[in-house]
Design a protein around this motif. Sequence first.
Motif, mmCIF file in Angstrom:
data_model
loop_
_atom_site.group_PDB
_atom_site.id
_atom_site.type_symbol
_atom_site.label_atom_id
_atom_site.label_comp_id
_atom_site.label_asym_id
_atom_site.label_seq_id
_atom_site.Cartn_x
_atom_site.Cartn_y
_atom_site.Cartn_z
ATOM 1 N N LEU A 176 0.838 -1.202 0.000
ATOM 2 C CA LEU A 176 0.000 0.000 0.000
ATOM 3 C C LEU A 176 0.871 1.249 0.000
ATOM 4 O O LEU A 176 1.760 1.400 0.854
ATOM 5 N N VAL A 177 0.615 2.153 -0.944
ATOM 6 C CA VAL A 177 1.285 3.449 -0.993
ATOM 7 C C VAL A 177 0.237 4.531 -1.233
ATOM 8 O O VAL A 177 -0.875 4.264 -1.682
ATOM 9 N N GLY A 178 0.610 5.751 -0.906
ATOM 10 C CA GLY A 178 -0.263 6.887 -1.170
ATOM 11 C C GLY A 178 0.572 8.106 -1.497
ATOM 12 O O GLY A 178 1.773 8.170 -1.187
ATOM 13 N N ARG A 179 -0.053 9.096 -2.137
ATOM 14 C CA ARG A 179 0.658 10.316 -2.529
ATOM 15 C C ARG A 179 0.579 11.355 -1.418
ATOM 16 O O ARG A 179 -0.508 11.702 -0.945
ATOM 17 N N ARG A 180 1.731 11.833 -0.997
ATOM 18 C CA ARG A 180 1.762 12.868 0.031
ATOM 19 C C ARG A 180 1.188 14.174 -0.521
ATOM 20 O O ARG A 180 1.410 14.539 -1.673
ATOM 21 N N SER A 181 0.460 14.859 0.313
ATOM 22 C CA SER A 181 -0.169 16.109 -0.086
ATOM 23 C C SER A 181 0.867 17.144 -0.510
ATOM 24 O O SER A 181 1.995 17.174 0.000
ATOM 25 N N SER A 182 0.477 18.008 -1.437
ATOM 26 C CA SER A 182 1.353 19.090 -1.876
ATOM 27 C C SER A 182 1.596 20.102 -0.764
ATOM 28 O O SER A 182 2.501 20.933 -0.844
ATOM 29 N N ARG A 183 0.796 20.035 0.305
ATOM 30 C CA ARG A 183 0.965 20.960 1.428
ATOM 31 C C ARG A 183 2.116 20.560 2.352
ATOM 32 O O ARG A 183 2.534 21.341 3.198
ATOM 33 N N HIS A 184 2.628 19.343 2.209
ATOM 34 C CA HIS A 184 3.715 18.897 3.067
ATOM 35 C C HIS A 184 5.011 19.635 2.728
ATOM 36 O O HIS A 184 5.342 19.835 1.557
ATOM 37 N N VAL A 185 5.750 20.039 3.768
ATOM 38 C CA VAL A 185 7.060 20.646 3.570
ATOM 39 C C VAL A 185 8.074 19.575 3.186
ATOM 40 O O VAL A 185 8.947 19.794 2.338
ATOM 41 N N PHE A 186 7.941 18.394 3.777
ATOM 42 C CA PHE A 186 8.892 17.301 3.570
ATOM 43 C C PHE A 186 8.321 16.328 2.541
ATOM 44 O O PHE A 186 7.267 15.728 2.740
ATOM 45 N N MET A 187 8.975 16.206 1.406
ATOM 46 C CA MET A 187 8.629 15.259 0.338
ATOM 47 C C MET A 187 7.159 15.368 -0.120
ATOM 48 O O MET A 187 6.389 14.431 -0.014
ATOM 49 N N PRO A 188 6.736 16.522 -0.645
ATOM 50 C CA PRO A 188 5.376 16.634 -1.161
ATOM 51 C C PRO A 188 5.205 15.939 -2.510
ATOM 52 O O PRO A 188 6.176 15.759 -3.261
ATOM 53 N N ASP A 189 3.980 15.523 -2.813
ATOM 54 C CA ASP A 189 3.589 15.029 -4.147
ATOM 55 C C ASP A 189 4.333 13.781 -4.608
ATOM 56 O O ASP A 189 4.485 13.552 -5.810
ATOM 57 N N VAL A 190 4.806 12.968 -3.683
ATOM 58 C CA VAL A 190 5.432 11.696 -4.054
ATOM 59 C C VAL A 190 4.712 10.567 -3.312
ATOM 60 O O VAL A 190 4.044 10.786 -2.302
ATOM 61 N N TYR A 191 4.870 9.357 -3.823
ATOM 62 C CA TYR A 191 4.198 8.197 -3.229
ATOM 63 C C TYR A 191 5.108 7.553 -2.185
ATOM 64 O O TYR A 191 6.292 7.306 -2.428
ATOM 65 N N VAL A 192 4.512 7.299 -1.027
ATOM 66 C CA VAL A 192 5.259 6.730 0.096
ATOM 67 C C VAL A 192 4.375 5.706 0.804
ATOM 68 O O VAL A 192 3.179 5.581 0.532
ATOM 69 N N PHE A 193 4.980 5.009 1.767
ATOM 70 C CA PHE A 193 4.223 4.130 2.640
ATOM 71 C C PHE A 193 3.622 4.970 3.770
ATOM 72 O O PHE A 193 4.177 6.013 4.129
ATOM 73 N N PRO A 194 2.502 4.555 4.345
ATOM 74 C CA PRO A 194 1.981 5.281 5.512
ATOM 75 C C PRO A 194 3.034 5.361 6.616
ATOM 76 O O PRO A 194 3.785 4.414 6.840
ATOM 77 N N GLY A 195 3.089 6.491 7.293
ATOM 78 C CA GLY A 195 4.062 6.644 8.363
ATOM 79 C C GLY A 195 4.211 8.080 8.794
ATOM 80 O O GLY A 195 3.661 9.004 8.185
ATOM 81 N N GLY A 196 4.974 8.279 9.858
ATOM 82 C CA GLY A 196 5.201 9.618 10.376
ATOM 83 C C GLY A 196 5.991 9.572 11.664
ATOM 84 O O GLY A 196 6.427 8.511 12.110
ATOM 85 N N ARG A 197 6.162 10.720 12.281
ATOM 86 C CA ARG A 197 6.980 10.814 13.479
ATOM 87 C C ARG A 197 6.303 10.152 14.673
ATOM 88 O O ARG A 197 5.077 10.059 14.735
ATOM 89 N N ARG A 198 7.115 9.678 15.595
ATOM 90 C CA ARG A 198 6.592 9.117 16.836
ATOM 91 C C ARG A 198 6.139 10.257 17.732
ATOM 92 O O ARG A 198 6.895 11.185 17.999
ATOM 93 N N ASP A 199 4.886 10.178 18.207
ATOM 94 C CA ASP A 199 4.375 11.172 19.140
ATOM 95 C C ASP A 199 4.767 10.812 20.568
ATOM 96 O O ASP A 199 4.938 9.625 20.900
ATOM 97 N N ALA A 200 4.879 11.819 21.415
ATOM 98 C CA ALA A 200 5.221 11.570 22.816
ATOM 99 C C ALA A 200 4.181 10.675 23.493
ATOM 100 O O ALA A 200 4.518 9.862 24.363
ATOM 101 N N THR A 201 2.922 10.815 23.077
ATOM 102 C CA THR A 201 1.852 10.038 23.712
ATOM 103 C C THR A 201 1.820 8.580 23.255
ATOM 104 O O THR A 201 1.114 7.771 23.855
ATOM 105 N N ASP A 202 2.579 8.222 22.207
ATOM 106 C CA ASP A 202 2.577 6.831 21.730
ATOM 107 C C ASP A 202 3.096 5.869 22.808
ATOM 108 O O ASP A 202 2.715 4.699 22.837
ATOM 109 N N ARG A 203 3.961 6.357 23.710
ATOM 110 C CA ARG A 203 4.460 5.516 24.801
ATOM 111 C C ARG A 203 3.344 5.100 25.757
ATOM 112 O O ARG A 203 3.454 4.084 26.447
ATOM 113 N N LEU A 204 2.301 5.924 25.831
ATOM 114 C CA LEU A 204 1.256 5.721 26.829
ATOM 115 C C LEU A 204 0.079 4.898 26.310
ATOM 116 O O LEU A 204 -0.823 4.554 27.078
#
Length: 220
Positions: A25-53
Amino acid sequence: MTAVRPVDAASILLLDRSGGRVRVLVGRRSSRHVFMPDVYVFPGGRRDATDRLVPVARPLHPLACQRLALRAGARCSDSRLRALGVAALRELHEEAGIAVGTPHAAPAGGGLPFRPDLSNLRFLARAITPAGMVRRFDTRFFTLFADEAGIDPAGTTESHELEDLRWVDIFDHGGIEMPDITVLILEELQKSIQEDESLPFGRAVPLYYTQRGRFLRDLL
C-alpha cells in the motif's frame, strides 16, 4: 546554522498477498507537506510523545524488539520500542483508515479507537535522513501481512495526508514517483521476500545513514 537532530519515526509496508503476488500500500503525500510533497510513500510519520502511553492488545514479537534495540542508544527503553510500533499502526489508521488491533472506546479528548496489535509487525529496515535536510527522521520500517492482521485490502480510506491510495506490485511499480529512500526500502523488501516469503522476525535489518558525506548501509 543549528544542526537538525533526527526524530524517531515509523513507517509501515502493508502487504497484500491474496492474489498470488505481493502488493504494498502506498499513497501520494499532499502538496501541502514541507517534507517530500507530491510523491508516493508508505503510511508513516513521526513518533508522538503520547505513543508511549497507548495500551496495546499484543506486544511486539521478542525478536523484533531485539533488532529494534540494536544501535538505538543507551537510553533506549522498552516503552520507546513499543511506541515505534504504536506509531506505525497509528499512522496507518490516520492516513489510510485501517485499524489493527482490538476495538475500544477512544479516551476523552481523542485517541485511538482500538488497542494496537503489534505482534505481527516485522522490522524490515531503518533509515536516518542525511544532515542538511529541512526535516530529519530516524525511521523504522515495519512490514505487516494484511491477512495475518485480518485486514480487507479494499477497506482503505484516503486522508488529507495520503491521497490516491494504491496497492502496487512490489516487483513492478513503474510510473509511480517515489523518493529514493522509498525505492531502496522497497528493494530491501523484494530481496527479503525472495529469500523467505514468510519474512522471519529475527532476520538481519539494514540501516541506511550518511557519515562524512558517504551514504552507508550496515546490518543490524
